[in-house]
Motif scaffolding. Structure first.
Motif, short mmCIF file in Angstrom:
data_model
loop_
_atom_site.label_atom_id
_atom_site.label_comp_id
_atom_site.label_asym_id
_atom_site.label_seq_id
_atom_site.Cartn_x
_atom_site.Cartn_y
_atom_site.Cartn_z
N LEU A 1 12.51 -4.24 -48.19
CA LEU A 1 13.80 -4.37 -48.50
C LEU A 1 14.45 -5.46 -49.24
O LEU A 1 14.05 -6.50 -48.80
N VAL B 1 13.87 -3.44 -40.04
CA VAL B 1 13.81 -4.82 -40.30
C VAL B 1 13.88 -5.67 -39.31
O VAL B 1 14.55 -5.46 -38.32
N PRO C 1 9.37 -4.22 -43.90
CA PRO C 1 9.65 -3.29 -42.88
C PRO C 1 9.03 -3.45 -41.61
O PRO C 1 7.87 -3.87 -41.74
N LEU D 1 21.99 -4.77 -50.96
CA LEU D 1 20.81 -4.57 -50.30
C LEU D 1 19.94 -3.19 -51.05
O LEU D 1 20.86 -2.37 -51.36
N ASP E 1 16.36 5.33 -44.08
CA ASP E 1 16.79 4.41 -43.72
C ASP E 1 15.39 3.47 -43.54
O ASP E 1 14.50 3.74 -43.84
N VAL E 2 15.41 2.13 -43.10
CA VAL E 2 14.45 1.05 -43.05
C VAL E 2 14.69 0.36 -41.69
O VAL E 2 16.05 -0.02 -41.42
N VAL F 1 26.07 -0.58 -46.48
CA VAL F 1 25.03 -0.69 -45.62
C VAL F 1 25.59 -0.70 -44.27
O VAL F 1 26.53 -1.39 -43.94
N LEU G 1 17.49 -0.26 -50.65
CA LEU G 1 16.48 0.50 -49.62
C LEU G 1 15.84 1.44 -50.53
O LEU G 1 16.58 2.40 -50.91
N ASP G 2 14.67 1.33 -50.62
CA ASP G 2 13.67 2.39 -51.15
C ASP G 2 12.92 3.18 -50.31
O ASP G 2 12.04 3.89 -50.86
#
Length: 272
Positions: free
Chosen positions: A250, A223, A264, A241, A220-221, A208, A243-244
């Motif tokens: 997350l 937070v 998120p 982590l 990407d995400v 990550v 990440l979907d």
């Protein structure tokens, strides 16, 4: 409006609906469950409480929840006992943490039904401190009922009344065990800076990294960096982590028994 606005509105709406359910694992549901007594390792229980402590809602910030729903129950920790483990759950509407301790034995339990109750965070802190003071390999006896929860730690008996209210059905928010493989997040905590409302994360070569922009070319995400820092601080030396996607929660896994979930947020520059 700050960068958390969209996430806050959505999770408040979800938890407000869940709080009205009569079949959730809170006080109302627990009243129909038998009392359970189990034996767990003192160190395991202390670790389970410690892994979720950061996600407890501070004070009473939820009195003005949408539609007048009373969410003060979120100022406590859900303790859920099954035949194999004691699970601890905490959420403040923006993040959720789950920790567990394996059951070592039973004492006068009735059947294998799951029993749950919400305990005050101050009591959980006292229990965790008492458990940490026990010798290596020591066990404690936990007694969970609909109205009262008690524990025997060495020669000390600690008991509390439960926090009234319906704790959200966390299984409706996130799977108990996050799906998918994790990406290595070692060293990520030291890269997080204070004073920003969101941080973008990308996975490169199984690790990550901080994202420079949303158009990084891979999923990407974004937070809240302060929330991510707290989650990583209890995840141990080898956090991973999951990440979907940019609109999915997350999941942060640690090298112990537990995980946490962050909602998120909108990226910098795209706030409502």
């Amino acid at each position: 409006m700050d960068g958390l606005a969209d996430a806050r509105r959505e999770i408040r709406r979800t938890l407000a609906l869940l709080a009205e359910r009569d079949d959730g694992p809170g006080a109302a549901g627990a009243a129909r469950e038998p009392r359970r007594r189990v034996v767990v390792g003192a160190a395991d229980l202390a670790a389970a409480f410690g892994s979720v402590r950061f996600a407890v809602a501070p004070g009473e910030p939820v009195a003005g929840a949408p539609d007048g729903v009373d969410l003060r129950v979120l100022t406590g920790i859900l303790v859920e006992v099954s035949g194999t483990e004691v699970r601890c759950v905490a959420t403040d509407r923006y993040r959720l943490a789950v920790g567990w301790a394996p059951v070592a034995g039973h004492r006068a339990s009735s059947g294998e039904a799951r029993v749950s109750a919400v305990v005050p965070v101050e009591w959980a802190d006292r229990v965790a401190e008492a458990c940490r003071g026990q010798a290596a390999g020591a066990e404690v006896e936990l007694d969970v009922g609909a109205e009262r929860v008690g524990i025997k730690v060495g020669s000390e008996q600690l008991a509390t009344t439960v926090v009234q209210g319906s704790f959200p059905d966390y299984r409706s928010i996130v799977a108990v065990e996050p799906a998918g493989g994790g990406a290595d997040a070692s060293g990520l905590q030291s890269l997080l800076t204070v004073g920003t409302e969101s941080v973008g994360l990308v996975v490169l070569d199984g690790s990550v990294h901080l994202a420079a922009s949303r158009d990084a070319g891979i999923p990407d995400v974004h937070v809240d960096p302060a929330f991510l820092r707290e989650a990583l601080s209890v995840a141990g030396a080898r956090p991973t982590l999951v990440l979907d996607g940019p609109r999915r929660p997350l999941a942060i896994r640690g090298d112990g028994a537990g995980f946490s979930v962050l909602m998120p947020v909108a990226p910098e520059g795209l706030r409502a």
